[in-house]
Design a protein around this motif. Structure first.
Motif, PDB file in Angstrom:
ATOM      1  N   ILE A  30       0.857  -1.185   0.000  1.00 20.84           N
ATOM      2  CA  ILE A  30       0.000   0.000   0.000  1.00 20.84           C
ATOM      3  C   ILE A  30       0.893   1.235   0.000  1.00 20.84           C
ATOM      4  O   ILE A  30       2.063   1.177   0.395  1.00 20.84           O
ATOM      5  CB  ILE A  30      -0.957   0.038   1.207  1.00 20.84           C
ATOM      6  CG1 ILE A  30      -0.171   0.065   2.531  1.00 20.84           C
ATOM      7  CG2 ILE A  30      -1.914  -1.148   1.179  1.00 20.84           C
ATOM      8  CD1 ILE A  30      -1.060   0.302   3.749  1.00 20.84           C
ATOM      9  N   ARG A  32       2.194   4.668   1.352  1.00 21.41           N
ATOM     10  CA  ARG A  32       2.258   5.382   2.613  1.00 21.41           C
ATOM     11  C   ARG A  32       1.666   6.792   2.471  1.00 21.41           C
ATOM     12  O   ARG A  32       1.692   7.368   1.379  1.00 21.41           O
ATOM     13  CB  ARG A  32       3.714   5.466   3.105  1.00 21.41           C
ATOM     14  CG  ARG A  32       4.232   4.128   3.596  1.00 21.41           C
ATOM     15  CD  ARG A  32       5.726   4.171   3.903  1.00 21.41           C
ATOM     16  NE  ARG A  32       6.095   5.189   4.887  1.00 21.41           N
ATOM     17  CZ  ARG A  32       5.922   5.053   6.189  1.00 21.41           C
ATOM     18  NH1 ARG A  32       5.376   3.938   6.676  1.00 21.41           N
ATOM     19  NH2 ARG A  32       6.303   6.005   7.020  1.00 21.41           N
ATOM     20  N   PRO A  46       1.762  -3.182   4.357  1.00 21.98           N
ATOM     21  CA  PRO A  46       0.790  -2.629   5.295  1.00 21.98           C
ATOM     22  C   PRO A  46       1.184  -2.958   6.724  1.00 21.98           C
ATOM     23  O   PRO A  46       1.652  -4.061   7.014  1.00 21.98           O
ATOM     24  CB  PRO A  46      -0.525  -3.303   4.892  1.00 21.98           C
ATOM     25  CG  PRO A  46      -0.109  -4.560   4.199  1.00 21.98           C
ATOM     26  CD  PRO A  46       1.199  -4.262   3.539  1.00 21.98           C
ATOM     27  N   GLY A  48       1.493  -0.928  11.013  1.00 22.97           N
ATOM     28  CA  GLY A  48       1.173   0.233  11.829  1.00 22.97           C
ATOM     29  C   GLY A  48       1.662   0.084  13.248  1.00 22.97           C
ATOM     30  O   GLY A  48       2.201  -0.965  13.641  1.00 22.97           O
ATOM     31  N   ASN A  65      -5.153  -3.069  11.723  1.00 20.11           N
ATOM     32  CA  ASN A  65      -4.490  -2.415  10.600  1.00 20.11           C
ATOM     33  C   ASN A  65      -4.911  -3.003   9.255  1.00 20.11           C
ATOM     34  O   ASN A  65      -5.086  -2.262   8.281  1.00 20.11           O
ATOM     35  CB  ASN A  65      -2.973  -2.500  10.771  1.00 20.11           C
ATOM     36  CG  ASN A  65      -2.417  -1.406  11.653  1.00 20.11           C
ATOM     37  OD1 ASN A  65      -2.182  -0.286  11.200  1.00 20.11           O
ATOM     38  ND2 ASN A  65      -2.214  -1.709  12.924  1.00 20.11           N
ATOM     39  N   SER A  68      -8.429  -1.706   8.313  1.00 18.76           N
ATOM     40  CA  SER A  68      -8.507  -0.296   7.916  1.00 18.76           C
ATOM     41  C   SER A  68      -7.688   0.018   6.665  1.00 18.76           C
ATOM     42  O   SER A  68      -8.068   0.886   5.880  1.00 18.76           O
ATOM     43  CB  SER A  68      -8.036   0.595   9.069  1.00 18.76           C
ATOM     44  OG  SER A  68      -6.669   0.365   9.374  1.00 18.76           O
ATOM     45  N   LYS A  69      -6.574  -0.687   6.458  1.00 20.40           N
ATOM     46  CA  LYS A  69      -5.669  -0.333   5.364  1.00 20.40           C
ATOM     47  C   LYS A  69      -5.768  -1.232   4.144  1.00 20.40           C
ATOM     48  O   LYS A  69      -5.416  -0.820   3.039  1.00 20.40           O
ATOM     49  CB  LYS A  69      -4.223  -0.323   5.876  1.00 20.40           C
ATOM     50  CG  LYS A  69      -3.985   0.732   6.950  1.00 20.40           C
ATOM     51  CD  LYS A  69      -2.569   0.718   7.463  1.00 20.40           C
ATOM     52  CE  LYS A  69      -2.363   1.808   8.517  1.00 20.40           C
ATOM     53  NZ  LYS A  69      -0.987   1.825   9.049  1.00 20.40           N
TER      54      LYS A  69
END
Length: 232
Positions: A30, A32, A46, A48, A65, A68-69
């Motif tokens: 993903i 940043r 990904p 966090g 994480n 959400s990501k």
């Protein structure tokens, strides 16, 4: 005597999500945030920070994480060896818990997730440079699933939905990079008692193939002997 106070290292998780699509092993990346302190707007694994006020376990941090990501929950997760040093983050000492995550090809995810061929990161001159130590984490996760594919049913969890034994064998062959002996493979799977028939079937190359599912989810079986290739 007063003890010296030391700064607390940054603690994070990193998720190495693997899936198999179009006969390739792929890893999820993903971008940043544009306002990230370091490595802004670049592709990365990904992950966090651990939120000590919300996360009771590292698994909680991982799943929060990913939801959400990435927008998905893996079929299978396994903690890898922790990584921590003063050089992996430009801002100083950091510790991360990397997770190997196996994902069913049919699992939906957020549109901004980028899937890349894992083989791109298994040599010294990757086509895409990743921040932190993320290339090394991908290599570590690949070595885990590669070696486990030789002597365990861990690759079974690339499937969440029912599958045929031929589809399952193809997954092992993609991970191992070689064709497997069909009878040897099926003997290993039968020995493991890790899958069971669903009672359904589907048409494959004008023949009807039985569908299977996991019998003991999240409990990979270890074979008494390693998988044999077709030309071993």
């Amino acid at each position: 005597m007063r003890e010296t106070a030391y700064p607390t290292p940054v603690c994070t998780i990193d998720a190495i999500l693997f899936r198999i699509r179009a006969d390739k092993l792929e890893v999820a990346l993903i971008r940043r945030p544009a306002d990230a302190r370091v490595y802004a707007n670049v592709l990365a694994l990904p992950g966090g920070f651990v939120h000590t006020d919300r996360d009771e376990t590292l698994n909680d941090t991982l799943l929060r994480n990913l939801q959400s990501k990435v927008g998905l929950c893996p079929s299978y997760i396994a903690k890898l060896e922790f990584e921590g040093n003063i050089s992996r983050d430009p801002e100083g000492w950091s510790i991360t818990c990397p997770y190997l995550c196996l994902v069913d090809d049919s699992a939906p995810c957020l549109e901004h997730v980028h899937w890349h061929d894992v083989s791109d990161f298994l040599h010294d001159s990757p086509s895409l440079t990743l921040p932190f130590d993320h290339q090394q984490l991908i290599q570590k996760a690949f070595q885990r699933v590669y070696h486990r594919a030789k002597y365990s049913t861990e690759p079974n969890y690339f499937f969440k939905n029912p599958f045929t034994l031929s589809e399952l064998q193809t997954v092992y062959e993609i991970v191992l990079g070689k064709p497997l002996h069909k009878k040897n493979f099926r003997d290993r799977i039968e020995e493991s008692m890790s899958v069971e028939e669903t009672g359904d079937s589907k048409i494959v190359k004008r023949s009807r193939a039985k569908l299977y599912t996991h019998k003991h989810p999240l409990k990979p079986h270890f074979f008494s002997r390693v998988m044999q290739g077709a030309f071993d």
